[in-house]
Design a protein around this motif. Structure first.
Motif, short mmCIF file in Angstrom:
data_model
loop_
_atom_site.label_atom_id
_atom_site.label_comp_id
_atom_site.label_asym_id
_atom_site.label_seq_id
_atom_site.Cartn_x
_atom_site.Cartn_y
_atom_site.Cartn_z
N MET A 58 -12.47 -15.98 21.03
CA MET A 58 -11.74 -14.75 20.89
C MET A 58 -11.73 -14.48 19.16
O MET A 58 -11.78 -15.44 18.19
N VAL A 59 -11.70 -13.16 18.98
CA VAL A 59 -12.00 -12.75 17.58
C VAL A 59 -10.71 -12.71 16.92
O VAL A 59 -9.58 -12.13 17.56
N PRO A 60 -10.45 -13.16 15.75
CA PRO A 60 -9.26 -13.28 15.10
C PRO A 60 -8.66 -11.73 14.88
O PRO A 60 -9.58 -10.93 14.73
N GLY A 61 -7.43 -11.50 14.81
CA GLY A 61 -6.89 -10.22 14.67
C GLY A 61 -7.19 -9.69 13.23
O GLY A 61 -7.09 -10.68 12.13
N ARG A 62 -7.25 -8.57 12.92
CA ARG A 62 -7.31 -8.16 11.35
C ARG A 62 -6.03 -7.62 11.06
O ARG A 62 -5.10 -7.49 11.80
N VAL A 63 -5.87 -7.72 9.60
CA VAL A 63 -4.54 -7.54 9.03
C VAL A 63 -4.74 -6.36 7.90
O VAL A 63 -5.36 -6.74 6.98
N ILE A 64 -4.05 -5.41 8.08
CA ILE A 64 -3.76 -4.51 6.98
C ILE A 64 -2.56 -5.02 6.22
O ILE A 64 -1.31 -4.42 6.93
N LEU A 65 -2.56 -5.39 5.28
CA LEU A 65 -1.19 -5.76 4.28
C LEU A 65 -0.77 -4.74 3.24
O LEU A 65 -1.60 -4.69 2.59
N ILE A 66 0.38 -4.09 3.79
CA ILE A 66 0.90 -3.16 2.47
C ILE A 66 1.86 -3.69 1.74
O ILE A 66 2.94 -4.16 2.30
N HIS A 67 1.54 -3.83 0.41
CA HIS A 67 2.68 -4.51 -0.29
C HIS A 67 3.03 -3.73 -1.26
O HIS A 67 2.23 -2.90 -2.22
N GLY A 68 4.28 -3.77 -1.62
CA GLY A 68 5.05 -2.93 -2.71
C GLY A 68 6.36 -3.28 -2.91
O GLY A 68 7.08 -4.42 -2.20
N ALA A 69 7.11 -2.65 -3.80
CA ALA A 69 8.44 -2.95 -4.11
C ALA A 69 9.36 -2.58 -2.78
O ALA A 69 8.86 -1.64 -2.09
N SER A 70 10.49 -2.93 -2.85
CA SER A 70 11.58 -2.44 -1.90
C SER A 70 11.80 -1.03 -2.03
O SER A 70 11.83 -0.57 -3.03
N SER A 71 11.65 -0.14 -1.02
CA SER A 71 12.10 0.99 -1.07
C SER A 71 10.61 1.88 -1.49
O SER A 71 10.93 3.13 -1.55
N ALA A 72 9.63 1.32 -1.39
CA ALA A 72 8.48 2.05 -2.03
C ALA A 72 8.02 2.76 -0.82
O ALA A 72 7.08 3.91 -1.05
N GLY A 73 8.36 2.60 0.41
CA GLY A 73 7.63 3.52 1.58
C GLY A 73 6.72 2.76 2.19
O GLY A 73 6.04 3.41 2.97
N LYS A 74 6.63 1.39 2.36
CA LYS A 74 5.68 0.50 2.96
C LYS A 74 5.65 0.75 4.53
O LYS A 74 4.85 0.62 5.33
N SER A 75 7.09 0.59 4.94
CA SER A 75 7.14 0.64 6.31
C SER A 75 6.90 2.10 6.89
O SER A 75 6.02 2.28 7.99
N THR A 76 7.10 3.30 6.21
CA THR A 76 6.88 4.78 6.51
C THR A 76 5.40 4.70 6.73
O THR A 76 4.62 5.25 7.55
N LEU A 77 4.64 4.28 5.48
CA LEU A 77 3.11 4.22 5.47
C LEU A 77 2.42 3.22 6.66
O LEU A 77 1.66 3.99 7.33
N ALA A 78 3.18 2.10 6.72
CA ALA A 78 2.54 1.19 7.87
C ALA A 78 2.57 1.94 9.21
O ALA A 78 1.58 1.89 10.06
N ARG A 79 3.78 2.57 9.73
CA ARG A 79 3.77 3.10 11.07
C ARG A 79 2.58 4.41 11.11
O ARG A 79 2.10 4.42 12.17
N ALA A 80 2.60 4.96 10.06
CA ALA A 80 1.51 6.27 10.11
C ALA A 80 0.40 5.69 10.13
O ALA A 80 -0.51 6.30 10.86
N VAL A 81 -0.43 4.85 9.52
CA VAL A 81 -1.52 4.02 9.46
C VAL A 81 -1.66 3.58 10.74
O VAL A 81 -2.76 3.66 11.47
#
Length: 173
Positions: free
Chosen positions: A1-24
């Motif tokens: 099995m090929v290990p899963g890939r990870v795009i890790l979006i890192h930043g301060a609280s309220s920076a928009g990480k979740s919004t960006l992650a969902r769109a990506v």
């Protein structure tokens, strides 16, 4: 099995990480799962009666291991997270050592962070400012973005950089 890939979006609280992650996640051709600790909080999975200070370290250790386990099972993940300490970063390097990690730093103007934090109403005042002062210190990223550039622009940048990545991630350096 090929290990899963990870795009890790890192930043301060309220920076928009979740919004960006969902769109990506939606913009990528392969199926990715979006993970964020907010999912645990919002689901009520965290212990309500326990002293958060007492269980916090164990909860985050378990969360980090769970995300790594998704990758071990071959799941591709877009993960938005705040790496709060150098110790967390080191532990995550070990847990994700066998993964293809793409490390994205998301920066946001302090005034905008404070505005978003207040609008959310579920964050302690000052958390975002505290995070902004520390979360990017000593980090090297595969890609750095500004929230102020907008979600559509940043998604295009992530997808383009993800497709063009070469070599080891800065996450491990």
């Amino acid at each position: 099995m090929v290990p899963g890939r990870v795009i890790l979006i890192h930043g301060a609280s309220s920076a928009g990480k979740s919004t960006l992650a969902r769109a990506v996640r939606e913009a990528l051709p392969a199926p990715f799962v979006h993970l964020t600790v907010d999912q645990l909080i919002d689901s009520g999975a965290l212990p309500g009666g326990a002293d958060w200070r007492e269980v916090r370290a164990r909860v985050f250790d378990g969360w980090h291991r769970a995300v790594a386990a998704m990758g071990a099972a071959g799941v591709d993940v877009v993960w938005d997270h705040i790496i709060e300490t150098p110790e967390w970063h080191e532990a995550l390097r070990d847990l994700l050592a066998a993964r293809d990690v793409f490390f994205v730093g998301l920066h946001c103007d302090l005034a905008e962070l404070a505005r978003r934090e207040a609008a959310r109403g579920n964050r302690a005042p000052g958390d975002a400012a505290r995070d902004a002062a520390t979360v990017h210190v000593g980090k090297r990223y595969d890609l750095e973005l500004r929230s102020e550039d907008g979600v559509a622009v940043n998604v295009a940048r992530v997808v383009e950089a993800w497709r063009g990545r070469r070599g080891a991630s800065a996450f491990f350096g």
